[in-house]
Design an enzyme around this catalytic site. Structure first.
Site, PDB file in Angstrom:
ATOM      1  N   HIS A  20       0.844  -1.209   0.000  1.00 57.13           N
ATOM      2  CA  HIS A  20       0.000   0.000   0.000  1.00 57.13           C
ATOM      3  C   HIS A  20       0.876   1.256   0.000  1.00 57.13           C
ATOM      4  O   HIS A  20       0.627   2.199  -0.760  1.00 57.13           O
ATOM      5  CB  HIS A  20      -0.882   0.050   1.254  1.00 57.13           C
ATOM      6  N   LYS A  70     -16.752  -7.504   4.671  1.00 58.88           N
ATOM      7  CA  LYS A  70     -15.512  -8.106   5.167  1.00 58.88           C
ATOM      8  C   LYS A  70     -15.476  -7.997   6.683  1.00 58.88           C
ATOM      9  O   LYS A  70     -15.852  -6.973   7.232  1.00 58.88           O
ATOM     10  CB  LYS A  70     -14.295  -7.369   4.581  1.00 58.88           C
ATOM     11  N   ARG A  79      -1.636  -5.882  -8.626  1.00 61.30           N
ATOM     12  CA  ARG A  79      -0.573  -6.817  -8.281  1.00 61.30           C
ATOM     13  C   ARG A  79      -0.405  -7.876  -9.351  1.00 61.30           C
ATOM     14  O   ARG A  79       0.673  -8.114  -9.845  1.00 61.30           O
ATOM     15  CB  ARG A  79      -0.890  -7.490  -6.939  1.00 61.30           C
ATOM     16  N   SER A 128      -2.818  -7.648   2.654  1.00 62.49           N
ATOM     17  CA  SER A 128      -3.146  -7.597   4.081  1.00 62.49           C
ATOM     18  C   SER A 128      -3.493  -9.001   4.591  1.00 62.49           C
ATOM     19  O   SER A 128      -3.140  -9.351   5.718  1.00 62.49           O
ATOM     20  CB  SER A 128      -4.324  -6.659   4.323  1.00 62.49           C
TER      21      SER A 128
END
Ligand code: ADP
Length: 158
Positions: free
Chosen positions: A17, A41, A90, A128
């Site tokens: 990040h 989430k 990514r 994460s």
């Protein structure tokens, strides 16, 4: 002034990040890192904890602000008079979701552009979720997250 918003869960913030945030801050006049209240989430860190960690690890970036928001990103963009969304990519696996999100955001707010930045190679595996998995078993996360975040993870899993 060119204001960009970097939205996400940041549960917790990682070096991946930070890579995107600092590179964004070099391109735009102001970057607002916005922690999303995502009811789908189950987070490890509360919104306040995530905002606080983000503030600590971005304090040396003078044109970066940290905030949180509820609801639609496009409404938040209008409120902040920001016209650019920054997202990191990514792997190919990120692409499908990001394309959908960028398309719907374009439909809802045609004046808003989504900017994608490719992750730096050494962070392409970093998320994460991976960090939380590693920290849960008390393994070393110091290469993955800033010290403040590693400390906060240690407390959570102690
Ligand atoms: P979200 O749940 O919205 O994907 P995240 O906190 O996982 O929120 O990610 C926020 C933003 O940071 C996203 O654009 C994501 O692609 C990007 N990001 C996350 N990890 C990395 C990384 N290792 N390298 C580059 N960008 C990343």
């Amino acid at each position: 002034m060119k204001i960009a918003v970097c939205p996400g869960s940041f549960d917790p913030v990682t070096y991946g990040h930070l890579d995107i945030i600092s590179r964004g801050a070099a391109v735009f006049d102001k970057v607002i890192v916005a922690v999303l209240h995502n009811r789908n989430k189950q987070p490890l860190f509360s919104i306040d904890e995530r905002v606080d960690l983000l503030k600590q690890v971005t304090k040396q970036l003078s044109n970066v602000e940290v905030d949180s928001f509820n609801g639609l990103l496009i409404d938040y963009m209008k409120e902040k008079q920001a016209h650019t969304i920054i997202r990191g990519l990514r792997a190919v696996s990120d692409f499908e979701y990001e394309m959908q999100a960028a398309s719907i955001n374009k439909k809802l707010g045609p004046e808003v552009e989504t900017f994608f930045m490719m992750t730096s190679n050494h962070y392409s595996y970093l998320s994460s979720s991976i960090v939380k998995e590693v920290a849960k078993y008390h393994a070393d996360v110091t290469d993955l997250v800033p010290e403040e975040v590693a400390d906060a993870l240690r407390v959570k899993f102690s």
